[in-house]
Motif scaffolding. Structure first.
Motif, PDB file in Angstrom:
ATOM      1  N   PRO A 125       0.775  -1.233   0.006  1.00 55.04           N
ATOM      2  CA  PRO A 125       0.073   0.185  -0.200  1.00 55.04           C
ATOM      3  C   PRO A 125       0.830   1.197   0.046  1.00 55.04           C
ATOM      4  O   PRO A 125       0.235   2.350  -0.258  1.00 55.04           O
ATOM      5  CB  PRO A 125      -0.788   0.014   1.372  1.00 55.04           C
ATOM      6  N   PHE A 126       1.962   1.232   0.270  1.00 55.61           N
ATOM      7  CA  PHE A 126       2.891   2.278   0.325  1.00 55.61           C
ATOM      8  C   PHE A 126       4.000   2.383  -0.806  1.00 55.61           C
ATOM      9  O   PHE A 126       5.007   3.169  -0.780  1.00 55.61           O
ATOM     10  CB  PHE A 126       3.657   2.400   1.755  1.00 55.61           C
ATOM     11  N   ALA A 127       3.809   1.639  -1.872  1.00 64.29           N
ATOM     12  CA  ALA A 127       4.758   1.323  -3.142  1.00 64.29           C
ATOM     13  C   ALA A 127       4.933   3.055  -3.388  1.00 64.29           C
ATOM     14  O   ALA A 127       3.983   3.871  -3.944  1.00 64.29           O
ATOM     15  CB  ALA A 127       4.465   0.663  -3.902  1.00 64.29           C
ATOM     16  N   MET A 128       6.308   3.344  -3.743  1.00 67.43           N
ATOM     17  CA  MET A 128       6.897   4.773  -4.515  1.00 67.43           C
ATOM     18  C   MET A 128       7.507   4.439  -5.776  1.00 67.43           C
ATOM     19  O   MET A 128       7.496   3.114  -6.080  1.00 67.43           O
ATOM     20  CB  MET A 128       7.803   5.265  -3.417  1.00 67.43           C
ATOM     21  N   GLU A 129       7.596   5.545  -6.761  1.00 73.54           N
ATOM     22  CA  GLU A 129       8.077   5.225  -7.810  1.00 73.54           C
ATOM     23  C   GLU A 129       9.503   4.255  -7.808  1.00 73.54           C
ATOM     24  O   GLU A 129       9.484   3.469  -8.504  1.00 73.54           O
ATOM     25  CB  GLU A 129       8.442   6.726  -8.251  1.00 73.54           C
ATOM     26  N   ARG A 130      10.362   4.535  -7.195  1.00 70.72           N
ATOM     27  CA  ARG A 130      11.757   3.650  -7.109  1.00 70.72           C
ATOM     28  C   ARG A 130      11.416   2.466  -6.578  1.00 70.72           C
ATOM     29  O   ARG A 130      12.362   1.369  -7.125  1.00 70.72           O
ATOM     30  CB  ARG A 130      12.665   4.351  -6.032  1.00 70.72           C
ATOM     31  N   CYS A 131      10.381   2.183  -6.013  1.00 70.76           N
ATOM     32  CA  CYS A 131      10.152   0.593  -5.502  1.00 70.76           C
ATOM     33  C   CYS A 131       9.696  -0.237  -6.869  1.00 70.76           C
ATOM     34  O   CYS A 131      10.163  -1.250  -6.682  1.00 70.76           O
ATOM     35  CB  CYS A 131       8.733   0.801  -4.662  1.00 70.76           C
ATOM     36  N   LEU A 132       9.175   0.691  -7.902  1.00 74.84           N
ATOM     37  CA  LEU A 132       9.049  -0.389  -8.876  1.00 74.84           C
ATOM     38  C   LEU A 132      10.154  -0.869  -9.830  1.00 74.84           C
ATOM     39  O   LEU A 132      10.181  -1.849 -10.604  1.00 74.84           O
ATOM     40  CB  LEU A 132       8.148   0.472  -9.921  1.00 74.84           C
TER      41      LEU A 132
HETATM   42  S1  SF4 Z   1      10.339  -0.719  -0.824  1.00 77.20           S
HETATM   43 FE1  SF4 Z   1       8.663  -2.531  -1.035  1.00 77.20          FE
HETATM   44  S2  SF4 Z   1       7.637  -2.693   1.008  1.00 77.20           S
HETATM   45 FE2  SF4 Z   1       9.163  -0.802   0.783  1.00 77.20          FE
HETATM   46  S3  SF4 Z   1       7.465   0.809   0.431  1.00 77.20           S
HETATM   47 FE3  SF4 Z   1       8.395   0.157  -1.437  1.00 77.20          FE
HETATM   48  S4  SF4 Z   1       7.206  -1.560  -2.107  1.00 77.20           S
HETATM   49 FE4  SF4 Z   1       6.587  -1.214  -0.049  1.00 77.20          FE
END
Ligand code: SF4
Length: 214
Positions: free
Chosen positions: A171-178
């Protein structure tokens, strides 16, 4: 090894796992034992190799709740008695807190959080660990600790998601997470999490996610 030496060895092992009197169990077939007794026999067999390390993969998951604690206490006692290291694998994070000094949480084949069991279970850092703990039944927390459920399915390990493997469900995914796999960040004393929310420049996102400064 003579027959009497073998019998002596086996009765000793059965006694170690509290199957007493051991003579009663020596000639029994598996179907004549209860689930808890079979698990104790499995532990006795492992002890027969005089190990330094035991790998206990879901040792109590198939047992009635009422007898799980007995097997966990047995493992705990054997750990201290023989100075054993035990790698305890479980889906039941509550039992990990009870049993383990250190807990490592895995998602999609990767360790995403680690630390002292008390810290990881009482103050989980990674969003997946938080959801895991929030999904465990707790009569004192009838409303749940995190009302945002994880969406989607566990990912394919053959073609895992890019970046953070949890991002399609987070639920907290940010741009860089992708796009970028998060490194491991230190969260607290001995506690670490692989999550971009713990990057130095993500304070605002972290506060927005968890509601408090962490
Ligand atoms: S790194 Fe992974 S677990 Fe952490 S906020 Fe991003 S998507 Fe969510």
């Amino acid at each position: 090894m003579t027959k009497s030496e073998r019998a002596e060895l086996l009765t000793g092992l059965l006694s170690q796992v509290d199957l007493t009197p051991p003579e009663r169990y020596l000639d029994k077939f598996p179907h004549e034992l209860s689930g808890g007794q079979r698990q104790r026999v499995a532990i006795a067999r492992a002890l027969g190799a005089t190990p330094q390390v035991l790998l206990a993969d879901e040792p109590v998951s198939m047992l009635d709740v009422s007898i799980r604690i007995g097997v966990l206490n047995l493992l705990q006692n054997l750990k201290e008695k023989f100075d054993l290291a035990i790698l305890y694998i479980t889906h039941d994070i509550a039992s990990a807190r009870y049993f383990a000094d250190t807990t490592m949480v895995m998602y999609a084949g990767q360790i995403i959080e680690r630390g002292p069991s008390e810290m990881v279970t009482q103050h989980p850092a990674h969003p997946y660990t938080r959801l895991l703990i929030a999904s465990a039944p707790d009569p004192d927390q009838l409303t749940g600790r995190d009302s945002r459920p994880a969406k989607g399915e566990p990912p394919s390990l053959i073609t895992p998601p890019s970046g953070c493997r949890f991002h399609p469900r987070c639920p907290f995914a940010m741009e860089r997470c992708l796009t970028t796999t998060p490194p491991t960040f230190s969260v607290d004393d001995g506690q670490e999490a692989s999550c971009w929310l713990y990057a130095e420049d993500a304070t605002l996102e972290r506060e927005a996610a968890f509601g408090v400064h962490q």
